[in-house]
Design an enzyme around this catalytic site. Structure first.
Site, mmCIF file in Angstrom:
data_model
loop_
_atom_site.group_PDB
_atom_site.id
_atom_site.type_symbol
_atom_site.label_atom_id
_atom_site.label_comp_id
_atom_site.label_asym_id
_atom_site.label_seq_id
_atom_site.Cartn_x
_atom_site.Cartn_y
_atom_site.Cartn_z
ATOM 1 N N ASN A 65 0.843 -1.189 0.000
ATOM 2 C CA ASN A 65 0.000 0.000 0.000
ATOM 3 C C ASN A 65 0.881 1.243 0.000
ATOM 4 O OD1 ASN A 65 -2.240 1.600 0.113
ATOM 5 N ND2 ASN A 65 -2.565 1.374 2.304
ATOM 6 N N ASP B 180 10.113 2.319 1.908
ATOM 7 C CA ASP B 180 8.928 1.846 2.641
ATOM 8 C C ASP B 180 9.127 0.382 3.059
ATOM 9 O OD1 ASP B 180 6.499 1.696 3.902
ATOM 10 O OD2 ASP B 180 5.291 1.778 2.062
#
Lengths: 307, 442
Positions: free
Chosen positions: B287, B314
């Site tokens: 995501n 991330d």
């Protein structure tokens, strides 16, 4: 063919062969003694992680008519709730000696993942919004029985295509066999990327049904109202419900299908469902035949031609 | 062992220093006492000199990954500060900024201090924590941002969750005017994203997986850009992946707002086709989701042009058991620290899209500026944080060899070109030839 995961993966020839086989096995269902020894000594597990009565019963009877042993495993009250992964569950079941796994799951792709993991054939009995290939095959078989052929037919699939695994299998199957498919329904429920050669999309029911040889009516669920896809079931019926009057837009010999369970008075009116164009009960019987054919094909059984 | 007072002379490397905008072939650099020293400082011969031959290698300062999840405190089965530090050193990084969405969240100064000090004790990478924006990640009231900053936080984010309330985001951005570090937003409209697991497009429609339109990100990005304009606050948009977000960034830039953004290596390398190629294995579930080719191309162009000044991984490690679930049930995230550099070099350098100075700026000077760290580059007296890179090493991603506990990556099996071969943090080698040095903090 090692598994049956979706009709998107099959060639026209493979689909035709399955339909021929199903047609041949179809008469077993009408015998007074519904038992052929084809899969005697083979074991099949129905692994259903979503509630289902109709499809599970159909698969169960298909196995039993072929003399296979069947166990039913329901994901909702089982070791899955004790923290076991579904991969563990499936591997344990196959370690019991099961020869094929019939799986239904609420998440798309689970049958594909199981097929990658297991050595035995996996049959998709419906995965999320992805595919329901035996439903697609039984729809094709029902239409072929009525029309003789699929190629060149005008097929309208009406309703919640976006969330429907039936719609995808129908679309891939009818397209593979040369039908012209029209997807009809509320804009928010039309996967726009499906438009292409042999497939068009409209939200106008009259346009979508004009001259149709086949109308497949999809179930509309009340959740779509809460999800904001449609204002209400009442308004849905007003615009996309199949009524006797609207059926006149289609070809005079139109065949009406519905995968069930039906919401009478919502997506389809009772006088259509119970009328002469409806083939919903043939669909159910053909469902058993198609599932017998798939099990036979994947488990390599032998079939004694009826004398 | 190298004594801290020994002099390390790295010779023969091509030195690429984005902080000073230089790219010099066959140069040399001296390190002593944890800092860069001049040749004159070490000429007297009073200290032993260890020579490192770096011919054929590139030397770059301070590779920084400003968006990682180190999972500690609270989720050490996924990652801990030792394994996360090792992964960072292995990947060539000398600074990582872990997000505060741990359990408990990093919303109090003692947790910021604990992460920082624990990182120093382990000694493999500088851990510069990101504090939360809101108390308990609840999105209801601001955390004590100044106190967190005083404890060492270099930014603030509720990453993993959007700051849903525009009123609260306004408050955070407004308050950031009085701080030195940015407000980092995970831009995602909750109502549009609810129940979705991948990008909404032809792949999601064919696979029958619920998709989120890219507009879910862009709506919040535009909202936040407007709020940055309203407040003059300092906004950084995490892991951007939508055309609308890029338009909002361009607008912010034209308008002279203090708005920056980062993009991840996996969004630059992969597309949503990977979901199908991986047969629904949730290793591709992340995501924001992997996007189609058209968006991937636009993201690459945004990095090349500098509209997006930062690349950040991330890094989101998960235990294999957690990812071993059906697609919808599996958690989001890709373990990225150990593939970031190779991925970026493959996509942006070897394709000829970027020169080395600009490319490494996205991994060093870019995040340094966003977080307001003011590293001067490889000048005499600067902290000796650097990485030696073999730009032409061809290698195949094998997660089994990761130092991270998280082996979850759809980059597995990919052939990449370029990798870090040695990492130095505070003048001490933390990784040589792919082997991370013993962590002190076990």
């Amino acid at each position: 063919m090692q598994d049956l995961l979706g009709l998107e993966d099959l060639t026209a020839r493979e689909i035709d062969e399955l339909l021929d086989l199903a047609q041949a096995l179809r008469e077993v269902v009408d015998r007074p003694i519904k038992k052929v020894p084809t899969l005697r000594g083979r074991a099949v597990v129905n692994l259903f992680f979503e509630p289902s009565t109709r499809t599970r019963s159909s698969f169960e009877l298909a196995s039993k008519y072929l003399s296979a042993d069947v166990i039913n495993f329901s994901g909702s009250h089982s070791s899955v709730q004790k923290g076991e992964t579904i991969w563990d569950t499936a591997q344990n079941l196959t370690a019991l000696g099961v020869d094929a796994v019939v799986v239904r799951h609420g998440t798309s792709g689970v049958p594909r993942q199981l097929a990658d993991l297991l050595r035995v054939p996996v049959i998709n009995a419906g995965d999320g919004s992805h595919e329901h290939p035996t439903q697609g095959l039984l729809d094709l078989l029902t239409v072929r029985q009525c029309k003789g052929t699929i190629s060149g037919l005008k097929v309208a699939i009406v309703g919640d295509v976006l969330h429907s695994r039936v719609a995808r299998s129908d679309l891939f199957g009818f397209r593979a066999l040369g039908a012209e498919v029209t997807l009809v329904g509320p804009p928010a429920l039309m996967p726009d990327s499906f438009a292409g050669p042999g497939v068009r999309i409209t939200h106008n029911l009259a346009e979508g049904m004009r001259g149709a040889d086949v109308v497949q009516v999809l179930r509309i669920q009340r959740e779509r109202q809460a999800g904001g896809y449609i204002p209400s079931l009442e308004e849905y019926r007003e615009r996309w419900g199949i009524t006797r009057h609207r059926l006149q837009w289609a070809d005079a010999d139109v065949v009406v299908l519905h995968p069930g369970p039906q919401n009478r008075g919502v997506e389809i009116d009772s006088d259509v469902l119970d009328g002469e164009s409806s083939r919903v009960l043939s669909q159910v019987t053909n469902g058993v035949a198609v599932r017998m054919a798939v099990l036979y094909r994947l488990l390599g059984g032998t079939y004694d031609e009826p004398r | 062992m190298t004594n801290r007072d020994d002099v390390i002379r790295i010779r023969g490397a091509r030195i690429i220093d984005p902080f000073r905008g230089i790219d010099v072939k066959d140069d040399e650099l001296h390190v002593a006492g944890g800092r860069i020293v001049s040749r004159d400082d070490v000429r007297d011969g009073s200290r032993p000199v260890r020579v490192v031959d770096a011919h054929g290698l590139w030397l770059v300062p301070r590779l920084t990954d400003m968006h990682v999840h180190l999972r500690s405190p609270g989720q050490e089965w996924k990652e801990d500060l030792v394994s996360g530090s090792q992964a960072a050193a292995a990947g060539g990084f000398t600074i990582v900024a872990p997000m505060g969405n741990t359990d408990p969240p990093v919303d109090i100064p003692s947790l910021v201090e604990w992460q920082r000090h624990r990182g120093d004790a382990i000694g493999l990478v500088r851990i510069f924590p990101i504090g939360t924006i809101t108390h308990g990640l609840q999105g209801e009231r601001l955390a004590d941002l100044y106190t967190l900053e005083q404890a060492g936080a270099v930014g603030f984010s509720d990453d993993g969750r959007v700051v849903a309330s525009a009123r609260l985001m306004r408050a955070a951005l407004s308050y950031s005017v009085s701080l030195r570090h940015p407000i980092i937003e995970h831009a995602e409209d909750r109502a549009l994203a609810e129940g979705t697991v991948m990008h909404e497009g032809d792949v999601s429609q064919r696979l029958g997986l619920p998709g989120v339109p890219e507009q879910a990100e862009a709506l919040i990005a535009w909202r936040d850009v407007e709020l940055a304009g309203l407040t003059g606050g300092r906004l950084h948009l995490a892991h951007v992946s939508s055309l609308g977000t890029l338009a909002a960034l361009a607008y912010a830039k034209r308008s002279g707002l203090t708005v920056s953004a980062e993009v991840t290596p996996h969004h630059l390398y992969l597309t949503d086709e990977a979901v199908e190629a991986w047969d629904y294995n949730p290793v591709t579930k992340v995501n924001p989701p992997l996007r189609p080719q058209s968006i991937r191309q636009a993201l690459i162009e945004a990095v090349v042009s500098g509209l997006v000044p930062v690349i950040a991984s991330d890094h989101a490690p998960h235990h294999a058991d957690e990812k071993a679930q059906p697609y919808s049930a599996a958690p989001y995230g890709i373990s990225g620290l150990e593939t970031s550099l190779g991925t970026v070099l493959t996509v942006l350098l070897h394709s000829g899209r970027m020169n080395p100075v600009d490319l490494f700026a996205r991994l060093s000077k870019g995040p340094d500026q966003v977080m307001g760290l003011n590293y001067p580059g490889l000048l005499t007296g600067a902290e000796a944080d650097l990485t030696l890179i073999d730009p032409n090493a061809r290698w195949t991603v094998d997660p089994a060899r990761f130092y991270s506990k998280g082996h979850n990556t759809p980059m597995a099996g990919e052939q990449l070109t370029g990798r870090a071969v040695a990492t130095m943090c505070r003048g001490r080698w933390t990784m040589r030839d792919g082997e991370v040095l013993e962590a002190d903090g076990e």
